[in-house]
Design a protein around this motif. Structure first.
Motif, short mmCIF file in Angstrom:
data_model
loop_
_atom_site.label_atom_id
_atom_site.label_comp_id
_atom_site.label_asym_id
_atom_site.label_seq_id
_atom_site.Cartn_x
_atom_site.Cartn_y
_atom_site.Cartn_z
N ARG A 192 24.34 -25.65 -55.85
CA ARG A 192 23.51 -24.50 -55.50
C ARG A 192 22.47 -24.87 -54.45
O ARG A 192 22.16 -24.09 -53.56
CB ARG A 192 22.81 -23.95 -56.74
N VAL A 193 21.91 -26.07 -54.54
CA VAL A 193 20.96 -26.55 -53.52
C VAL A 193 21.64 -26.59 -52.16
O VAL A 193 21.08 -26.17 -51.13
CB VAL A 193 20.41 -27.94 -53.89
N LEU A 194 22.88 -27.10 -52.15
CA LEU A 194 23.62 -27.21 -50.90
C LEU A 194 23.88 -25.85 -50.28
O LEU A 194 23.66 -25.64 -49.08
CB LEU A 194 24.94 -27.94 -51.16
N LEU A 254 22.46 -25.38 -46.56
CA LEU A 254 23.36 -24.74 -45.60
C LEU A 254 22.65 -23.68 -44.75
O LEU A 254 22.82 -23.65 -43.53
CB LEU A 254 24.57 -24.14 -46.33
N PRO A 255 21.83 -22.80 -45.35
CA PRO A 255 21.10 -21.84 -44.51
C PRO A 255 20.16 -22.51 -43.51
O PRO A 255 20.03 -22.04 -42.37
CB PRO A 255 20.31 -21.00 -45.53
N LEU A 256 19.50 -23.60 -43.92
CA LEU A 256 18.60 -24.29 -43.01
C LEU A 256 19.36 -25.01 -41.90
O LEU A 256 18.86 -25.17 -40.79
CB LEU A 256 17.74 -25.30 -43.79
N ALA A 289 13.83 -27.76 -54.61
CA ALA A 289 14.89 -26.93 -55.17
C ALA A 289 15.46 -27.57 -56.42
O ALA A 289 15.74 -26.89 -57.43
CB ALA A 289 15.98 -26.72 -54.13
N GLN A 290 15.63 -28.89 -56.39
CA GLN A 290 16.13 -29.59 -57.57
C GLN A 290 15.13 -29.51 -58.72
O GLN A 290 15.52 -29.39 -59.89
CB GLN A 290 16.42 -31.05 -57.22
#
Length: 221
Positions: free
Chosen positions: A129-131, A136-138, A120-121
């Protein structure tokens, strides 16, 4: 003799069903409000400390120590400051709900595979945004489990809030215990206890559905 006791309980419920429903709704409202506040606070704390060893350790240790404080003692300490009724009840329930929510938020975020974060990075996503979009969804299934545990805790502890004139089914439990030997003492205590158990089962079932429908499809078992 058992049949007579059952009939008496049925008669008791038939006469007081409106009161029982009202107390059950109060109990559920106190749990819902406190759980919503605890979820907002607990997830936020988890997001802030999950990758910081010292703040993480301090937060989890503090929450762990907090949950060891006897509920009656905490309610007794809160009542002179917050008065009786809803206020000390909500504060106490939030207090006891934080540990499973903070802990599971931290655990869930730490269990996200590092290669997904790096990918993602590599796509140019900012850390925030990665968080929010990846980690967070995972971590959500683990977080929901913590909220589910907190819900069961609050349903049980909310019954004790009747000690400070709090709302809910604890009113019947305390009334029964305080009038042992009277005609309806057992009926009051038994009705309050059974309704708490049933409410806990219903809320737990609700969280099973929430977890199932809010978990990303690829992560469902």
């Amino acid at each position: 003799m058992t049949g007579l006791h059952l009939v008496r309980l049925d008669d008791f419920l038939a006469r007081r069903w409106e009161d029982v429903v009202d107390l059950t709704l109060q109990h559920l409202a106190a749990v819902a409000v406190s759980l919503a506040l605890a979820t907002a606070i607990g997830v936020l704390i988890g997001l802030l400390v999950w990758d910081r060893p010292v703040p993480r350790a301090v937060s989890l240790t503090a929450a762990g120590i907090a949950i060891t404080i006897p509920s009656l003692a905490l309610l007794a300490l809160l009542s002179p400051v917050l008065g009786l009724g809803w206020a000390p009840t909500i504060v106490a329930l939030v207090f006891y709900s934080l540990l499973p929510i903070v802990r599971n938020t931290v655990v869930g975020l730490r269990e996200v595979p590092s290669h997904l974060v790096e990918s993602a990075q590599g796509m140019g996503m900012t850390p925030a945004r990665v968080l929010l979009s990846v980690q967070l969804p995972l971590a959500w299934p683990v977080i929901v489990t913590g909220i589910r545990v907190a819900a069961q805790l609050t349903i049980g502890i909310a019954a004790i809030a009747a000690y400070v004139a709090g709302p809910g089914l604890g009113v019947y439990i305390f009334r029964g215990l305080s009038s042992l030997g009277s005609v309806n003492a057992l009926n009051f205590a038994l009705t309050g206890t059974l309704c708490v158990v049933l409410l806990a089962l219903l809320v737990d079932g609700l969280f099973v559905l929430i977890a199932r429908h809010s978990t990303p499809r690829g992560l469902r078992v």
